[in-house]
Enzyme design. Structure first.
Site, PDB file in Angstrom:
ATOM      1  CG  ASN A 167       2.285  -5.741   7.800  1.00 51.65           C
ATOM      2  OD1 ASN A 167       3.227  -6.161   8.537  1.00 51.65           O
ATOM      3  ND2 ASN A 167       0.999  -5.987   7.959  1.00 51.65           N
TER       4      ASN A 167
ATOM      5  CG  HIS B 223       0.600   5.056   3.986  1.00 52.99           C
ATOM      6  ND1 HIS B 223       0.382   4.751   5.355  1.00 52.99           N
ATOM      7  CD2 HIS B 223      -0.202   4.176   3.361  1.00 52.99           C
ATOM      8  CE1 HIS B 223      -0.431   3.830   5.518  1.00 52.99           C
ATOM      9  NE2 HIS B 223      -0.617   3.529   4.423  1.00 52.99           N
TER      10      HIS B 223
ATOM     11  CB  ALA C 135      -0.935   0.216   1.129  1.00 50.95           C
TER      12      ALA C 135
END
Length: 276
Positions: free
Chosen positions: A198, A228, A130
């Site tokens: 992760n 993010h 991701a």
């Protein structure tokens, strides 16, 4: 990946451990047809739950316990709870096979698996997942990276139940504005948010390691996407990157994570590969 050689008559066999959004997405892509690869087997905590879905595949794979997957496959895709990573990965890498690992955080507590792979000619592959820009971070790490900082903002649902919140009695269910709930290293984040971050561990493994990679985590009730942002300072470049991921049916997992695994698989025998 390690030992990915095949003739036109022989396709590499892929096993999938875990049938959440990532595992199902990869299985459907393999079942639809992928050059050089075939879906051989799957494993799930509750196989009966997935009976109808499996029956709908063109070529339903074998449904096996985790400990039997390495006997029927050359590659395993791990998309299971972090506590199962060792039992999934070790049998493959000890037989010079490949393990694609989504629960990257678990590698920090099972780092001997990397040495096991080295000794036996196996390989552990961590997909981009991701995040964004791991190619750039990997390239910068060939030189010297001075600092890596990541800020993650997630909807409340995507963080609910994380061990760090439980252990520190942090209640985010009723917050009305963004709340910073963590500021520390990627290693610390992996322990406190094993199902959520992760991406931070993957970033750290690509760059300067889990103890030097810094991370902030915010719970934001206004968000519907996982956000993010990464900032890197190195002797070759200064760069920042951000991504807003649409969650899958599992709010802890972005839709793009499954697509990242499919893209990785398609690269293996593609006539053109883009990116390191």
């Amino acid at each position: 990946m390690a030992n990915l050689s095949r003739t036109s008559e022989h396709k590499l066999r892929v096993a999938i451990a875990g049938l959440g959004p990532i595992g199902k997405g990869a299985a459907e892509a393999l079942d639809a047809g992928m050059d050089g690869l075939v879906l051989a087997a799957v494993s799930a905590q509750n196989p009966a739950k997935h009976h109808n879905w499996l029956a709908g595949l063109k070529t339903p794979p074998a449904v096996l316990p985790i400990e039997q997957l390495s006997g029927v496959a050359d590659i395993v895709i791990e998309c299971a709870p972090a506590k199962l990573v060792r039992s999934i990965v070790a049998p493959f890498v000890s037989q010079a096979k490949t393990a694609i690992v989504l629960s990257a955080g678990a590698l920090l507590e099972n780092d001997d698996l990397i040495e096991l792979a080295k000794q036996n000619g196996g390989q552990i592959v961590v997909p981009t997942g991701a995040l964004i820009g791991l190619d750039a971070v990997t390239a910068a790490a060939v030189g010297e990276i001075h600092s890596v900082r990541m800020v993650t903002r997630k909807p409340v649902r995507g963080l609910a139940g994380a061990p760090y919140l439980v252990e520190n009695n942090i209640d985010i269910e009723s917050i009305k504005e963004p709340l910073k709930i963590f500021d520390g290293t990627a290693r610390e984040a992996a322990k406190g948010f094993p199902a959520n971050l992760n991406v931070a561990v993957a970033l750290s493994l690509a760059g300067i390691g889990p103890d030097r990679t810094r991370l902030e985590v915010w719970a934001d009730p206004a968000l519907t996407r996982n956000v993010h942002r990464v900032e890197v300072e190195s002797d070759s470049a200064r760069f920042s990157m951000s991504i807003e991921n649409i969650p899958s049916e599992n709010p802890k997992t972005g839709r793009i994570t499954a697509l990242s695994v499919i893209a990785l698989l398609r690269k293996q025998f593609a006539p053109l590969r883009v990116g390191t």
